[in-house]
Design a protein around this motif. Structure first.
Motif, PDB file in Angstrom:
ATOM      1  N   ALA A 239      36.355  81.410  36.279  1.00  0.00           N
ATOM      2  CA  ALA A 239      37.368  81.099  37.300  1.00  0.00           C
ATOM      3  C   ALA A 239      36.805  81.199  38.713  1.00  0.00           C
ATOM      4  N   GLU A 240      35.676  81.901  38.886  1.00  0.00           N
ATOM      5  CA  GLU A 240      35.093  82.071  40.211  1.00  0.00           C
ATOM      6  C   GLU A 240      34.188  80.908  40.614  1.00  0.00           C
ATOM      7  N   MET A 241      34.031  79.918  39.750  1.00  0.00           N
ATOM      8  CA  MET A 241      33.200  78.757  40.069  1.00  0.00           C
ATOM      9  C   MET A 241      33.932  77.850  41.057  1.00  0.00           C
ATOM     10  N   ASP A 242      33.228  77.380  42.100  1.00  0.00           N
ATOM     11  CA  ASP A 242      33.873  76.520  43.093  1.00  0.00           C
ATOM     12  C   ASP A 242      34.139  75.142  42.496  1.00  0.00           C
ATOM     13  N   LEU A 243      35.087  74.412  43.098  1.00  0.00           N
ATOM     14  CA  LEU A 243      35.566  73.147  42.542  1.00  0.00           C
ATOM     15  C   LEU A 243      34.470  72.095  42.448  1.00  0.00           C
ATOM     16  N   GLN A 244      33.573  72.036  43.445  1.00  0.00           N
ATOM     17  CA  GLN A 244      32.501  71.048  43.410  1.00  0.00           C
ATOM     18  C   GLN A 244      31.597  71.266  42.202  1.00  0.00           C
ATOM     19  N   THR A 245      31.223  72.517  41.967  1.00  0.00           N
ATOM     20  CA  THR A 245      30.362  72.824  40.828  1.00  0.00           C
ATOM     21  C   THR A 245      31.089  72.577  39.514  1.00  0.00           C
ATOM     22  N   GLN A 246      32.392  72.894  39.468  1.00  0.00           N
ATOM     23  CA  GLN A 246      33.182  72.613  38.272  1.00  0.00           C
ATOM     24  C   GLN A 246      33.104  71.139  37.894  1.00  0.00           C
ATOM     25  N   GLY A 247      33.301  70.274  38.887  1.00  0.00           N
ATOM     26  CA  GLY A 247      33.298  68.831  38.626  1.00  0.00           C
ATOM     27  C   GLY A 247      31.943  68.337  38.152  1.00  0.00           C
ATOM     28  N   LEU A 249      29.539  70.111  36.746  1.00  0.00           N
ATOM     29  CA  LEU A 249      29.227  70.674  35.438  1.00  0.00           C
ATOM     30  C   LEU A 249      29.970  69.933  34.330  1.00  0.00           C
ATOM     31  N   LEU A 250      31.248  69.651  34.542  1.00  0.00           N
ATOM     32  CA  LEU A 250      32.034  68.951  33.528  1.00  0.00           C
ATOM     33  C   LEU A 250      31.443  67.573  33.245  1.00  0.00           C
ATOM     34  N   HIS A 251      31.078  66.852  34.304  1.00  0.00           N
ATOM     35  CA  HIS A 251      30.492  65.519  34.122  1.00  0.00           C
ATOM     36  C   HIS A 251      29.179  65.610  33.347  1.00  0.00           C
ATOM     37  N   ALA A 252      28.341  66.578  33.681  1.00  0.00           N
ATOM     38  CA  ALA A 252      27.053  66.727  33.013  1.00  0.00           C
ATOM     39  C   ALA A 252      27.228  67.037  31.528  1.00  0.00           C
ATOM     40  N   LEU A 253      28.156  67.919  31.214  1.00  0.00           N
ATOM     41  CA  LEU A 253      28.335  68.321  29.829  1.00  0.00           C
ATOM     42  C   LEU A 253      29.031  67.243  29.005  1.00  0.00           C
ATOM     43  N   ASP A 254      29.916  66.485  29.642  1.00  0.00           N
ATOM     44  CA  ASP A 254      30.562  65.377  28.933  1.00  0.00           C
ATOM     45  C   ASP A 254      29.578  64.251  28.630  1.00  0.00           C
ATOM     46  N   THR A 255      28.676  63.966  29.577  1.00  0.00           N
ATOM     47  CA  THR A 255      27.701  62.884  29.390  1.00  0.00           C
ATOM     48  C   THR A 255      26.424  63.364  28.725  1.00  0.00           C
ATOM     49  N   GLN A 256      26.249  64.702  28.649  1.00  0.00           N
ATOM     50  CA  GLN A 256      25.030  65.327  28.117  1.00  0.00           C
ATOM     51  C   GLN A 256      23.802  64.868  28.882  1.00  0.00           C
ATOM     52  N   ARG A 257      23.966  64.700  30.201  1.00  0.00           N
ATOM     53  CA  ARG A 257      22.879  64.307  31.085  1.00  0.00           C
ATOM     54  C   ARG A 257      22.993  65.087  32.391  1.00  0.00           C
ATOM     55  N   ILE A 258      21.852  65.507  32.930  1.00  0.00           N
ATOM     56  CA  ILE A 258      21.824  66.117  34.251  1.00  0.00           C
ATOM     57  C   ILE A 258      20.727  65.473  35.081  1.00  0.00           C
ATOM     58  N   GLY A 288      45.605  75.205  42.138  1.00  0.00           N
ATOM     59  CA  GLY A 288      44.595  74.289  42.663  1.00  0.00           C
ATOM     60  C   GLY A 288      43.215  74.891  42.781  1.00  0.00           C
ATOM     61  N   ARG A 289      42.981  76.063  42.157  1.00  0.00           N
ATOM     62  CA  ARG A 289      41.679  76.727  42.256  1.00  0.00           C
ATOM     63  C   ARG A 289      40.770  76.392  41.081  1.00  0.00           C
ATOM     64  N   PHE A 290      41.310  75.698  40.073  1.00  0.00           N
ATOM     65  CA  PHE A 290      40.514  75.365  38.902  1.00  0.00           C
ATOM     66  C   PHE A 290      40.912  73.987  38.404  1.00  0.00           C
ATOM     67  N   ARG A 291      39.916  73.198  38.023  1.00  0.00           N
ATOM     68  CA  ARG A 291      40.171  71.827  37.587  1.00  0.00           C
ATOM     69  C   ARG A 291      40.920  71.801  36.262  1.00  0.00           C
ATOM     70  N   GLU A 292      41.960  71.000  36.218  1.00  0.00           N
ATOM     71  CA  GLU A 292      42.771  70.898  35.010  1.00  0.00           C
ATOM     72  C   GLU A 292      41.968  70.323  33.846  1.00  0.00           C
ATOM     73  N   ASP A 293      41.140  69.273  34.122  1.00  0.00           N
ATOM     74  CA  ASP A 293      40.376  68.659  33.036  1.00  0.00           C
ATOM     75  C   ASP A 293      39.351  69.633  32.458  1.00  0.00           C
ATOM     76  N   LEU A 294      38.736  70.457  33.303  1.00  0.00           N
ATOM     77  CA  LEU A 294      37.785  71.445  32.797  1.00  0.00           C
ATOM     78  C   LEU A 294      38.516  72.525  32.000  1.00  0.00           C
TER      79      LEU A 294
END
Length: 458
Positions: A239-247, A249-258, A288-294
């Motif tokens: 929960a302490e992860m900032d929103l930019q990093t959340q987004g 990270l989610l994209h990277a893990l969904d696509t399995q690419r970084i 609004g402190r955590f992404r709903e999709d994540l």
């Protein structure tokens, strides 16, 4: 799961092909390089689990390459040197620079396979032990025989058979990381890394660099996502992860690419995410402190760990376990709890949960005397265990400051206080506060703390 990924660097094509065939038959995934330049490119494109490195190559030598990769004081993975022109001096140089072993040509395949197996196992155990030292225990599975604990272990064992993301919730100190490690140990990923991300110690660009890594020229820093390849990425207090990093990270893990910071080459990643939180993530989404999709991605397999006060019947087993563990690991004198002492501890509410219980046992073993722990001693120890009178007694709060400033002031005083208690020993400090040493140095720099000056002033 695919086997460990090995990079073979040798200028002789016949040897490269032979090693690839042998290692693939052993279940390893293999990449080949015939020069220093190719080795650098291969290492940049994907982090190896182990490197087989020849000493002599047409455009350079393996010792110089080993020295370059060891620039930060530690190699990113085990390296085994091979050479047809080896001598004692070369072997000593390689070992001094961090190589696991040195094997002379012509290669004995049996010896090579045994060496690689031992190198990979040694690396795995070293990383596991580092994580367990930070956790403060070596619990192989959660302790307790209550219906609550039996049900939790059963849930975790069933979750371990799948590769889905897991969200572990519960109060501070209930053992969320212990359950995460138990899950990992029972899964198909058990022989691969368990990498802890201390989310609370990272922020903004620092978090992105730590997770995704960076590259500049020939210098490559592997991020935690690459270090966790094939294993588990444990997001502690997600929960302490900032929103930019959340987004990101989610994209990277969904696509399995970084893509590393400063790089332009997409890199495949394969990790299982296990996250932990002591706060209500659904409420954090609402605020609004955590992404709903994540949140929904994490919450496929939720695991709720109850506080210790809800299963007090496990307290005697936990006390016994930690008493025995501290006796074996730290040489502290083992003691027995009298019946009255056990009864009092069963009725204590344990606001810090299992973590508080372990610290309590350690205090009794260090400061107490006699073979038995009495009820009176328990009462005296409990009465001096409030937060204000214990570890944070010298740390003030700042209720009138904005949250960011108050947090920085608190962190500054807290770290200075703990540094003094650790007598300036950074290894002891890292274990005490539960952070990697690299995180600590970055935090000191951010907060304007100079550990050397503090040691001098003290």
């Amino acid at each position: 799961m695919s086997g460990p990924y090995i990079l073979v660097v040798d200028d002789e094509p016949d040897i490269r092909m032979l090693l690839r065939d042998v290692l693939e038959d052993e279940g390893y995934e293999v990449a080949l390089a015939g020069s220093v330049a190719e080795a650098k490119a291969a290492r940049r494109s994907r982090r190896p689990d182990l490197i087989l490195l020849d000493v002599w190559m047409p455009d350079g030598d393996g010792i110089s390459l080993l020295k370059e990769w060891n620039e930060d004081g530690s190699l990113p993975c085990p390296v085994v040197m091979i050479s047809g022109h080896g001598n004692v001096e070369t072997a000593v140089d390689a070992t001094r620079l961090g190589a696991y072993d040195f094997i002379e040509k012509p290669l004995s395949i049996d010896k090579l396979v045994i060496t690689l197996t031992n190198a990979l196992e040694s690396d795995r155990l070293q990383r596991e032990n580092q994580g367990l030292r930070r956790l403060g225990t070596t619990i192989s599975e959660p302790v307790g025989d209550s219906a609550v604990m039996n049900s939790l272990r059963d849930q975790v064992q069933r979750m371990a058979q799948h590769d889905t993301w897991v969200l572990i919730s519960g109060e501070a100190g209930v053992g969320k990381q212990t359950f995460a490690r138990f899950l990992h140990a029972g899964s198909a990923r058990r022989d691969n890394p368990f990498i802890v991300v201390a989310v609370g110690s990272l922020s903004g660009q620092e978090a992105i660099t730590e997770l995704f890594g960076s590259e500049q020229g020939d210098r490559v820093r592997f991020g935690l996502l690459e270090q966790a390849a094939g294993g588990v990425l444990f997001l502690d207090e997600v929960a302490e992860m900032d929103l930019q990093t959340q987004g990101r990270l989610l994209h990277a893990l969904d696509t399995q690419r970084i893509t590393r910071i400063g790089g332009n080459q997409p890199i495949a990643v394969n990790v299982r995410v296990v996250a932990a939180t002591k706060v209500d993530l659904a409420e954090a989404v609402h605020q609004g402190r955590f992404r709903e999709d994540l949140y929904y991605r994490l919450n496929v397999l939720p695991l709720k760990i109850p506080p210790l006060r809800e299963h007090p019947e496990d307290i005697p087993a936990l006390l016994k376990h930690h008493m025995e563990h501290l006796h074996q690991q730290e040489g502290l004198p083992e003691r027995r709890f009298q019946a009255g002492a056990l009864e009092r501890l069963r009725r204590y509410h344990w606001p810090g949960n299992v973590r508080e219980l372990r610290n309590f046992v350690q205090r009794l073993m260090i400061l107490g005397s006699g073979e038995e722990v009495t009820r009176e001693e328990v009462e005296r120890t409990l009465s001096g265990q409030t937060l204000g009178e214990a570890d944070l007694g010298a740390v003030k709060l700042f209720p009138d400051l904005p949250l960011r400033e108050a947090r920085e002031q608190f962190e500054r005083q807290y770290l200075i206080h703990q540094l003094e208690r650790s007598e300036g020993n950074m290894t002891r400090l890292a274990e005490r506060v539960g952070l990697e040493r690299t995180h600590l140095y970055r935090k000191f720099k951010t907060l304007g703390i100079d550990p050397k000056k503090l040691k001098t002033d003290g």
